[in-house]
Design an enzyme around this catalytic site. Sequence first.
Site, mmCIF file in Angstrom:
data_model
loop_
_atom_site.group_PDB
_atom_site.id
_atom_site.type_symbol
_atom_site.label_atom_id
_atom_site.label_comp_id
_atom_site.label_asym_id
_atom_site.label_seq_id
_atom_site.Cartn_x
_atom_site.Cartn_y
_atom_site.Cartn_z
ATOM 1 N N TYR A 168 0.840 -1.207 0.000
ATOM 2 C CA TYR A 168 0.000 0.000 0.000
ATOM 3 C C TYR A 168 0.874 1.257 0.000
ATOM 4 O O TYR A 168 0.647 2.181 -0.785
ATOM 5 C CB TYR A 168 -0.925 -0.028 1.223
ATOM 6 N N LYS A 172 1.093 4.249 -2.928
ATOM 7 C CA LYS A 172 0.789 5.674 -2.714
ATOM 8 C C LYS A 172 2.010 6.544 -3.007
ATOM 9 O O LYS A 172 1.882 7.674 -3.482
ATOM 10 C CB LYS A 172 0.264 5.887 -1.297
HETATM 11 N N1 NAD Z 1 -9.390 5.641 5.081
HETATM 12 C C1 NAD Z 1 -8.089 5.898 5.297
HETATM 13 O O1 NAD Z 1 -7.578 5.767 6.423
HETATM 14 C C2 NAD Z 1 -7.218 6.401 4.169
HETATM 15 C C3 NAD Z 1 -6.046 7.118 4.486
HETATM 16 C C4 NAD Z 1 -5.259 7.618 3.453
HETATM 17 C C5 NAD Z 1 -5.647 7.430 2.133
HETATM 18 N N2 NAD Z 1 -6.788 6.741 1.848
HETATM 19 C C6 NAD Z 1 -7.179 6.617 0.435
HETATM 20 O O2 NAD Z 1 -8.374 7.342 0.271
HETATM 21 C C7 NAD Z 1 -9.082 6.869 -0.874
HETATM 22 C C8 NAD Z 1 -10.550 6.703 -0.524
HETATM 23 O O3 NAD Z 1 -10.680 5.723 0.469
HETATM 24 P P1 NAD Z 1 -11.820 5.720 1.594
HETATM 25 O O4 NAD Z 1 -11.126 5.726 2.895
HETATM 26 O O5 NAD Z 1 -12.839 6.753 1.300
HETATM 27 O O6 NAD Z 1 -12.354 4.221 1.401
HETATM 28 P P2 NAD Z 1 -13.786 3.577 1.124
HETATM 29 O O7 NAD Z 1 -13.541 2.121 1.229
HETATM 30 O O8 NAD Z 1 -14.822 4.212 1.986
HETATM 31 O O9 NAD Z 1 -14.081 3.980 -0.393
HETATM 32 C C9 NAD Z 1 -13.337 3.462 -1.460
HETATM 33 C C10 NAD Z 1 -14.263 3.354 -2.655
HETATM 34 O O10 NAD Z 1 -13.476 2.952 -3.780
HETATM 35 C C11 NAD Z 1 -14.231 2.008 -4.514
HETATM 36 N N3 NAD Z 1 -13.346 1.160 -5.313
HETATM 37 C C12 NAD Z 1 -12.486 0.202 -4.877
HETATM 38 N N4 NAD Z 1 -11.889 -0.396 -5.914
HETATM 39 C C13 NAD Z 1 -12.375 0.198 -7.044
HETATM 40 C C14 NAD Z 1 -12.149 0.002 -8.421
HETATM 41 N N5 NAD Z 1 -11.304 -0.942 -8.869
HETATM 42 N N6 NAD Z 1 -12.808 0.782 -9.306
HETATM 43 C C15 NAD Z 1 -13.679 1.726 -8.858
HETATM 44 N N7 NAD Z 1 -13.943 1.950 -7.562
HETATM 45 C C16 NAD Z 1 -13.302 1.192 -6.661
HETATM 46 C C17 NAD Z 1 -14.987 1.208 -3.465
HETATM 47 O O11 NAD Z 1 -16.102 0.538 -4.026
HETATM 48 C C18 NAD Z 1 -15.363 2.286 -2.469
HETATM 49 O O12 NAD Z 1 -16.630 2.856 -2.761
HETATM 50 C C19 NAD Z 1 -8.361 5.587 -1.279
HETATM 51 O O13 NAD Z 1 -7.518 5.860 -2.384
HETATM 52 C C20 NAD Z 1 -7.530 5.249 -0.055
HETATM 53 O O14 NAD Z 1 -6.388 4.484 -0.380
HETATM 54 C C21 NAD Z 1 -7.589 6.229 2.838
#
Ligand code: NAD
Length: 265
Positions: A168, A172
């Site tokens: 991961y 990123k």
């Molecule tokens: N939640 C955290 O702690 C965190 C921290 C830093 C970065 N992020 C990043 O933030 C972004 C959003 O994550 P979130 O926390 O809102 O998660 P989340 O799980 O609530 O939402 C992620 C969404 O992406 C969709 N998704 C997954 N694979 C997909 C694909 N192949 N094609 C289209 N859609 C797809 C899922 O269906 C889901 O609706 C991600 O890139 C994640 O890596 C999250």
Amino acid sequence: MSAEGTQPAGEAMLRLAGKTAVITGAASGMGRAGAELFARHGAAVVVADLDGEGAERVAEAIREVGGRATAVRVDVTREEDARLMVETAVREFGRIDVLFNNAGIPMPFTPVEEVRLEDWQRIMDVNVKGVFLGCRAAVPHMKRQGGGVILSTASTAGIRPRPGLNAYCASKGAVIALTKSLALELAPWKIRVNCINPVATDTPMLNQFIGGGDLEEGRRRFLETVPLGRLAQPEDIARAALFLASDEADLITGVALEVDGGRCV
Ligand SMILES: NC(=O)c1ccc[n+]([C@@H]2O[C@H](COP(=O)([O-])OP(=O)(O)OC[C@H]3O[C@@H](n4cnc5c(N)ncnc54)[C@H](O)[C@@H]3O)[C@@H](O)[C@H]2O)c1
């Protein structure tokens, strides 16, 4: 959607009036918060997600309060789906001003020697190739239009990696490097390219990072590293995205903006 999230912003405060945005991963978490906030600020939004029903629910909620939104089911790892979401924006709303590559998948803490190759590959496919394919589909339209904004959700994991999140963190880091490279490449066309580095954020994804362990203990471990003393909420990330997407950020490109309560200082 919260009651506050449904209120239209005052006319003078609309930061994306007349613009069209495509947001991936917009059925949940930060993408959903971004879709709702962008719509409140006057943008027409293409709500793109692998979860087609979830995407439709978000688009419907936006339309119910007078916003403009359409849903499209996409897998960001598929070239034809990347084209589909961009073409949907152009066909339904006439243009694409903002591409917000937000979809991503997590991994549980896993010792490197136990990471399965197919899991490594899937993380790279969604988190990195997905961003690349989105950019590749949107850029020709943005060049023709005379500009645009590309945003991606990277992570503090890309600059301040945690142990055990090897694949991961690598994915990123790649998003951040791709952002900076494209910012330079696309500047002559007035296409700004930035990313956001959220700290641990209260979305359905957070528990998946913790994996099978004690969830409370896992959250406490994340929280301990945040000087401001709280995890991010999806709306914290949406507000940063709104700023970067708006003309207020007209001179900002190539930036990876931490929204992290000071974690990466
Ligand atoms: N939640 C955290 O702690 C965190 C921290 C830093 C970065 N992020 C990043 O933030 C972004 C959003 O994550 P979130 O926390 O809102 O998660 P989340 O799980 O609530 O939402 C992620 C969404 O992406 C969709 N998704 C997954 N694979 C997909 C694909 N192949 N094609 C289209 N859609 C797809 C899922 O269906 C889901 O609706 C991600 O890139 C994640 O890596 C999250």
